[in-house]
Design an enzyme around this catalytic site. Structure first.
Site, PDB file in Angstrom:
ATOM      1  N   GLU A   8     -21.128  37.017 -20.168  1.00  0.00           N
ATOM      2  CA  GLU A   8     -20.776  35.519 -20.165  1.00  0.00           C
ATOM      3  C   GLU A   8     -21.594  34.708 -21.227  1.00  0.00           C
ATOM      4  OE1 GLU A   8     -20.177  36.472 -15.656  1.00  0.00           O
ATOM      5  OE2 GLU A   8     -21.565  37.304 -17.332  1.00  0.00           O
ATOM      6  N   ASP A  81     -20.651  39.134 -14.643  1.00  0.00           N
ATOM      7  CA  ASP A  81     -21.455  38.990 -13.632  1.00  0.00           C
ATOM      8  C   ASP A  81     -20.800  39.772 -12.430  1.00  0.00           C
ATOM      9  OD1 ASP A  81     -23.494  37.891 -14.896  1.00  0.00           O
ATOM     10  OD2 ASP A  81     -23.367  36.053 -13.892  1.00  0.00           O
ATOM     11  N   ASP A  83     -20.118  39.819  -9.439  1.00  0.00           N
ATOM     12  CA  ASP A  83     -19.744  39.237  -8.391  1.00  0.00           C
ATOM     13  C   ASP A  83     -18.274  38.739  -8.317  1.00  0.00           C
ATOM     14  OD1 ASP A  83     -19.888  37.193 -10.152  1.00  0.00           O
ATOM     15  OD2 ASP A  83     -21.519  35.979  -9.039  1.00  0.00           O
ATOM     16  N   GLU A  85     -17.009  35.744  -8.935  1.00  0.00           N
ATOM     17  CA  GLU A  85     -16.479  34.818 -10.086  1.00  0.00           C
ATOM     18  C   GLU A  85     -16.641  35.619 -11.486  1.00  0.00           C
ATOM     19  OE1 GLU A  85     -15.889  31.626 -10.001  1.00  0.00           O
ATOM     20  OE2 GLU A  85     -15.868  31.851  -7.780  1.00  0.00           O
ATOM     21  N   TYR A 299     -29.819  40.962  -9.998  1.00  0.00           N
ATOM     22  CA  TYR A 299     -28.799  39.921  -9.730  1.00  0.00           C
ATOM     23  C   TYR A 299     -29.347  38.998  -8.761  1.00  0.00           C
ATOM     24  CZ  TYR A 299     -24.412  37.421 -10.208  1.00  0.00           C
ATOM     25  OH  TYR A 299     -23.428  36.601 -10.231  1.00  0.00           O
ATOM     26  N   ARG A 301     -27.558  36.355  -6.835  1.00  0.00           N
ATOM     27  CA  ARG A 301     -26.784  35.862  -5.882  1.00  0.00           C
ATOM     28  C   ARG A 301     -26.704  36.984  -5.004  1.00  0.00           C
ATOM     29  NH1 ARG A 301     -24.673  33.759 -10.889  1.00  0.00           N
ATOM     30  NH2 ARG A 301     -25.089  31.461 -10.893  1.00  0.00           N
ATOM     31  N   HIS A 345     -25.224  44.149  -3.693  1.00  0.00           N
ATOM     32  CA  HIS A 345     -26.243  43.975  -4.497  1.00  0.00           C
ATOM     33  C   HIS A 345     -27.686  44.145  -3.869  1.00  0.00           C
ATOM     34  CE1 HIS A 345     -23.537  42.613  -7.410  1.00  0.00           C
ATOM     35  NE2 HIS A 345     -23.268  41.451  -6.664  1.00  0.00           N
TER      36      HIS A 345
END
Length: 716
Positions: A8, A81, A83, A85, A299, A301, A345
């Site tokens: 990203e 990432d 997750d 998203e 990570y 989140r 995670h």
């Protein structure tokens, strides 16, 4: 090039490139590349909610460049990432770059260091369409609610309003808390405190009244308190018993997203959005002197408390070498994960536990250092031995004149609690401020029969307090406890309700609903109770989790939601046909020059304006002016609040363009210049000054402490 890796952000690309070497080209997508078409629903509700996507404006050139790179590459790896998203971004990239979804290599990194990157590249997987569908379902749900509900509340309350599937629930929590505060009826209660000292000590101890010979007593009135104060006249305070013990304090677990946001707010006053932005920077990689670009944390989140055994071993080795064996617990400590938490995670921890905050301080910004230090200390402390405290509880009997005259076993009970630290354990590194309230710290030696020296006795009136308004930290905690939102959404939820919609304002750290926020919430509660119901919203989050696991079809889920929602919307429209909710904040005392009605505040394309409520009979409008109460130092006109095109506040004369006075300094309504009588203005640095030409008066900001000292010197 032989192999293309797409991530990203440029920072993440730079860090990963360092570990992959010359055989790879690492490019950044700069976040999301495709989304639902803006300015329209973009969801075909008649054909199983088929979404209509478009390349995000401004990303066309980037997509063309990535497409050319992908054509030349031997292999394409999508390393966004780990997750929902991130999975969706990979899927959108694969679609736009015409890659085979089933064969495209998806790579995930929980942390960005050499070992993790090389391991991830060696074990790619396919894009997980269940995770993608969970993200699509969330996006479609949010678009359906926003685009169908927002026009309705805008029509009924004020133009330009919006509603959100999760944000509206958060606003409701704040509105409900405000209603609790307004409905709260304080109850009186009293306390009695005796200041005493032990025979062998000059330290003043504060003993609290507990009760009398019959047991515990709650003081509810002044009369009841005065009766006990009378009993305690000329009282002798004797130690009736001393109870000694010990307690263990266990360290808190390493951070998850919500607890990191809460602790950063509590300790440093950071907003959730600020905390997550800094954590993202630390995860993606920073240039550390002597090491190069490296990801400093895992990570960020996550709601799992799991940590890898490898990181545990590294942390234990640091503790052993830095503090010694006694600072390691006898058995490894494992924290229980709350029900419903995802375990994809690890907890948020340093990627390299041996890399101390002081080691990297010179390579980080101030904010990065604060957040990294917080994460590192919390993680290392979670591996350390318990703190052990020796506790002491002193029971005191006080016998006054009245009790002595009555004879027998009458007395009043007082108590003091204290502790000393036998072994500091994890607190040598991380102080969580979790000591028991009311403890007096170390107490002097006392034993049964000791007569204590009396200093002072006071009775104090108190009133029960209403529940506190939510802060960002406490709201995040409530969202987590009720299952509303997920770790990746907490920051955006709060940012949205505070900064964009005008439904909530900050007062210091507290979140207070505006009249507009209350009106919108009450309308939604009355007509769309499910939309602002925490249990219903939490159930939707659980459904999205089921979609992600492949246990629920997302089309079926959308049908179940939308069929009910659409029916509720139609009923609301029918029942409120012709109804308009008026807000007090929209009313003014300014008469319309044409018909005499009192004008109201409206919101148009370019902001607020005044309009006659007699429309369409009377179409009179005029600019909305927010007066400050100060006078213009140039012409004596009114100083009004204005906005730049970018939304910044400044102040100018209401007689513009005849008077060109403007300033960034805030006008003070009730403070006048002692020299010339003009209004004073306050600069951002706190300096009060007169802006009238030729005056030049200034008054520098003085702290309360300095003012008190100056006043004392004057009195002397």
């Amino acid at each position: 090039m032989s192999k293309l890796v797409i991530v990203e952000s440029p920072a993440k690309a730079k860090t990963i490139k360092k570990y992959l070497g010359s055989g790879y080209e690492v490019k950044a997508s700069m976040g999301h590349v495709r989304d639902l078409y803006p300015s329209k629903l973009s969801v075909d509700v008649k054909h199983d909610f088929a979404p209509k996507y478009a390349v995000i404006k401004g990303k066309e050139k980037l997509i063309a460049e990535l497409s050319e790179d992908a054509k030349k590459a031997e292999e394409v790896y999508l390393a966004t990432d780990p997750d929902r998203e991130g999975e969706a971004i990979s899927w959108h990239l694969a679609t736009l770059l015409h890659l085979d979804i089933a064969k495209t290599k998806r790579v995930k990194f929980n942390e960005i260091n050499k070992k993790s990157v090389q391991n991830g590249m060696a074990h790619p997987s396919a894009i997980d369409m269940d995770i993608v569908n969970a993200q699509q379902a969330r996006r479609i749900l949010d678009r359906l609610v926003g685009y169908r509900l927002s026009p309705f509340i805008s029509q009924k309350i004020r133009r330009g309003l919006s509603a959100g599937r999760v944000q509206s629930v958060a606003v409701r929590l704040i509105v409900d808390r405000e209603e609790e505060i307004n409905a709260f009826v304080p109850e009186e209660y009293w306390t009695i405190e005796a200041k005493l000292s032990a025979p062998s000590s000059r330290k003043v101890l504060k003993a609290s009244f507990v009760g009398d010979e019959t047991g515990k007593v709650e003081l509810k009135s002044k009369e009841q308190t005065d009766a006990y104060l009378q009993r305690l006249e000329n009282a002798v305070y004797t130690v009736a018993g001393v109870k000694k013990g010990s307690r263990k304090k266990q360290p808190q677990p390493p951070f998850i997203t919500s607890t990191l946001q809460q602790e950063a707010s509590r300790r440093m006053g950071f907003t959730a959005q600020r905390t997550m932005r800094i954590a993202q920077e630390l995860y993606e990689g920073v240039d550390v002197e002597g090491i190069g670009s490296v990801g400093l944390i895992t990570y960020m989140r996550t709601d799992s408390l799991r940590i890898s055994e490898e990181s545990r071993a590294e942390g234990n080795q640091f503790i052993l070498s830095e503090y010694g064996e006694k600072y390691l617990p006898e058995k490894p400590r494992y924290f229980k994960v709350r029900a419903g938490a995802q375990d994809g995670h690890e907890a948020i921890r340093p990627a390299m536990p041996s890399l101390t905050p002081e080691r990297v301080k010179g390579s980080l910004t101030t904010d990065q250092y604060k957040i990294y230090s917080l994460i590192w200390k919390r993680f290392i402390a979670s591996l350390m031995a318990n703190s052990i405290q020796d506790t002491v509880k002193v029971d005191i009997h006080a016998v006054g004149d009245t009790d002595r005259e009555a004879g027998g076993e009458k007395y009043c009970q007082f108590g003091i609690s204290g502790y000393t630290v036998r072994f500091d354990g994890y607190t040598v590194l991380y102080d969580d401020g979790a000591d028991a309230a009311g403890d007096a710290g170390a107490l002097p030696e006392m034993e049964a029969g000791n007569v204590l020296k009396f200093k002072e006795l006071t009775g104090n009136q108190h009133f029960t307090q209403p529940p506190a308004r939510y802060t960002e930290a406490s709201l995040i905690k409530m969202l987590e406890e009720t299952g509303v939102g997920r770790p990746s959404t907490y920051a955006s939820i709060i940012s949205t309700i505070v900064s964009r919609r005008g439904y909530v304002v900050r007062e210091n750290k507290s979140l207070k609903p505006t009249e507009l926020g209350t009106a919108v919430t009450n309308l939604l509660k009355a007509k769309f109770p499910k939309i602002v119901n925490t249990k219903f919203t939490a159930g939707m989050e659980n459904n999205l989790d089921e979609v992600e696991k492949g246990d629920l079809d997302y089309i079926q889920m959308l049908h179940t939601f939308y069929d009910d929602f659409d029916g509720t919307l139609q009923k609301a429209k029918e029942s409120m046909q012709g109804v308009k909710i008026e807000l007090e904040e929209d009313k003014t005392d300014i008469p319309c020059e044409k018909c005499g009605r009192l004008m109201v505040v409206k919101v148009g394309r370019y902001g607020k304006f005044l309009a006659c409520p007699g429309y369409p009979e009377c179409k009179n409008t005029k600019p909305y002016v927010l007066e400050t109460g100060a006078t213009c130092p140039v012409c004596g006109g009114n100083v009004i609040t204005k906005k730049t095109k970018r939304g910044y506040t400044f102040y100018g004369c209401s007689n513009y363009p005849n008077c060109n006075f403007m300033t960034w300094d805030a006008p003070l309504k009730d403070q006048k210049c002692p020299r010339c009588g003009s209004s004073l203005f306050k600069s951002r640095g706190g300096v009060l000054k007169c802006l009238k030409e030729g005056c030049g008066y200034e008054e520098k900001k003085t702290s309360a402490k300095k003012r008190a000292k100056a006043d004392a010197e004057v009195e002397e």
